[in-house]
Motif scaffolding. Structure first.
Motif, PDB file in Angstrom:
ATOM      1  N   GLN A 134       2.739   4.441   0.957  1.00 21.95           N
ATOM      2  CA  GLN A 134       3.271   4.984   2.278  1.00 21.95           C
ATOM      3  C   GLN A 134       2.987   3.780   3.347  1.00 21.95           C
ATOM      4  O   GLN A 134       2.692   4.497   4.388  1.00 21.95           O
ATOM      5  CB  GLN A 134       2.566   6.097   2.529  1.00 21.95           C
ATOM      6  CG  GLN A 134       2.985   7.286   1.535  1.00 21.95           C
ATOM      7  CD  GLN A 134       2.358   8.682   1.872  1.00 21.95           C
ATOM      8  OE1 GLN A 134       1.718   8.929   2.845  1.00 21.95           O
ATOM      9  NE2 GLN A 134       2.885   9.824   0.995  1.00 21.95           N
ATOM     10  N   TRP A 135       2.830   2.728   2.769  1.00 21.46           N
ATOM     11  CA  TRP A 135       2.643   1.470   4.071  1.00 21.46           C
ATOM     12  C   TRP A 135       1.268   1.840   4.822  1.00 21.46           C
ATOM     13  O   TRP A 135       1.618   1.627   5.906  1.00 21.46           O
ATOM     14  CB  TRP A 135       3.787   1.489   4.810  1.00 21.46           C
ATOM     15  CG  TRP A 135       4.901   0.791   3.930  1.00 21.46           C
ATOM     16  CD1 TRP A 135       5.776   1.673   2.926  1.00 21.46           C
ATOM     17  CD2 TRP A 135       5.272  -0.682   3.725  1.00 21.46           C
ATOM     18  NE1 TRP A 135       6.784   0.868   2.459  1.00 21.46           N
ATOM     19  CE2 TRP A 135       6.417  -0.483   2.913  1.00 21.46           C
ATOM     20  CE3 TRP A 135       4.776  -1.796   4.095  1.00 21.46           C
ATOM     21  CZ2 TRP A 135       6.996  -1.796   2.509  1.00 21.46           C
ATOM     22  CZ3 TRP A 135       5.104  -2.968   3.709  1.00 21.46           C
ATOM     23  CH2 TRP A 135       6.213  -3.099   2.894  1.00 21.46           C
ATOM     24  N   MET A 136       0.394   2.582   4.387  1.00 25.69           N
ATOM     25  CA  MET A 136      -0.619   2.776   5.328  1.00 25.69           C
ATOM     26  C   MET A 136      -1.418   1.462   5.707  1.00 25.69           C
ATOM     27  O   MET A 136      -1.559   0.437   4.767  1.00 25.69           O
ATOM     28  CB  MET A 136      -1.774   3.922   4.672  1.00 25.69           C
ATOM     29  CG  MET A 136      -1.186   5.022   4.107  1.00 25.69           C
ATOM     30  SD  MET A 136      -2.099   6.088   3.511  1.00 25.69           S
ATOM     31  CE  MET A 136      -3.721   6.232   4.407  1.00 25.69           C
ATOM     32  N   PRO A 137      -2.135   1.472   6.982  1.00 27.39           N
ATOM     33  CA  PRO A 137      -2.634   0.114   7.304  1.00 27.39           C
ATOM     34  C   PRO A 137      -3.943  -0.353   6.926  1.00 27.39           C
ATOM     35  O   PRO A 137      -4.940  -0.450   7.621  1.00 27.39           O
ATOM     36  CB  PRO A 137      -2.353   0.138   8.807  1.00 27.39           C
ATOM     37  CG  PRO A 137      -2.662   1.402   9.333  1.00 27.39           C
ATOM     38  CD  PRO A 137      -1.775   2.209   7.934  1.00 27.39           C
ATOM     39  N   LEU A 138      -4.300  -0.192   5.563  1.00 23.97           N
ATOM     40  CA  LEU A 138      -5.558  -0.202   5.008  1.00 23.97           C
ATOM     41  C   LEU A 138      -6.157  -1.569   5.327  1.00 23.97           C
ATOM     42  O   LEU A 138      -7.440  -1.721   5.586  1.00 23.97           O
ATOM     43  CB  LEU A 138      -5.606   0.046   3.423  1.00 23.97           C
ATOM     44  CG  LEU A 138      -5.064   1.455   3.111  1.00 23.97           C
ATOM     45  CD1 LEU A 138      -5.099   1.493   1.586  1.00 23.97           C
ATOM     46  CD2 LEU A 138      -6.022   2.332   3.729  1.00 23.97           C
TER      47      LEU A 138
ATOM     48  N   VAL B 264       0.779  -1.118  -0.033  1.00 26.07           N
ATOM     49  CA  VAL B 264       0.016   0.143   0.079  1.00 26.07           C
ATOM     50  C   VAL B 264       0.959   1.236  -0.069  1.00 26.07           C
ATOM     51  O   VAL B 264       1.942   1.226   0.742  1.00 26.07           O
ATOM     52  CB  VAL B 264      -1.038   0.072   1.308  1.00 26.07           C
ATOM     53  CG1 VAL B 264      -1.603   1.406   1.366  1.00 26.07           C
ATOM     54  CG2 VAL B 264      -1.770  -1.303   1.455  1.00 26.07           C
TER      55      VAL B 264
ATOM     56  N   GLU C 232      -1.391  -6.121   7.371  1.00 26.50           N
ATOM     57  CA  GLU C 232      -2.399  -4.823   7.474  1.00 26.50           C
ATOM     58  C   GLU C 232      -1.812  -3.625   6.272  1.00 26.50           C
ATOM     59  O   GLU C 232      -2.804  -2.968   5.951  1.00 26.50           O
ATOM     60  CB  GLU C 232      -2.045  -4.040   8.732  1.00 26.50           C
ATOM     61  CG  GLU C 232      -0.623  -3.624   9.263  1.00 26.50           C
ATOM     62  CD  GLU C 232      -0.735  -3.022  10.430  1.00 26.50           C
ATOM     63  OE1 GLU C 232       0.143  -2.366  10.732  1.00 26.50           O
ATOM     64  OE2 GLU C 232      -1.591  -3.370  11.381  1.00 26.50           O
ATOM     65  N   ASN C 233      -0.767  -3.730   5.657  1.00 22.40           N
ATOM     66  CA  ASN C 233      -0.328  -2.782   4.597  1.00 22.40           C
ATOM     67  C   ASN C 233       0.413  -3.415   3.491  1.00 22.40           C
ATOM     68  O   ASN C 233       0.794  -2.852   2.523  1.00 22.40           O
ATOM     69  CB  ASN C 233       1.046  -1.835   5.380  1.00 22.40           C
ATOM     70  CG  ASN C 233       1.899  -2.247   6.062  1.00 22.40           C
ATOM     71  OD1 ASN C 233       2.039  -3.763   5.673  1.00 22.40           O
ATOM     72  ND2 ASN C 233       2.856  -1.827   6.862  1.00 22.40           N
TER      73      ASN C 233
END
Length: 73
Positions: free
Chosen positions: A23-27, A21, A59-60
């Motif tokens: 910016q390594w956002m925990p989508l 994802v 999570e990312n």
């Protein structure tokens, strides 16, 4: 940024694929968003576009061991 030094070998050999994802956002910590990804993978399997041998959903990012005639697309 694409990693042009990596390439898919023609044929249907299994490949290890990682998708991250931005910016390594925990989508994928959201069950709804994780379900969208899993449903998409199920659709590809059901329609014969990929053979999914294994996956790990974090999570990312997601790791896949998959094969398909047009996997790079």
């Amino acid at each position: 940024m694409a990693r042009s030094r990596y390439q898919f070998i023609p044929g249907e050999a299994p490949h290890f694929v990682t998708a991250t994802v931005v910016q390594w956002m925990p989508l994928f910590s959201s069950p709804g968003l994780a379900r969208i990804l899993l449903d998409s993978l199920q659709f590809l399997q059901d329609h014969g576009r990929i053979t999914l041998y294994a996956y790990v959903l974090l999570e990312n990012h997601v790791h896949l061991v998959a094969a398909g005639s047009n996997l790079s697309k």
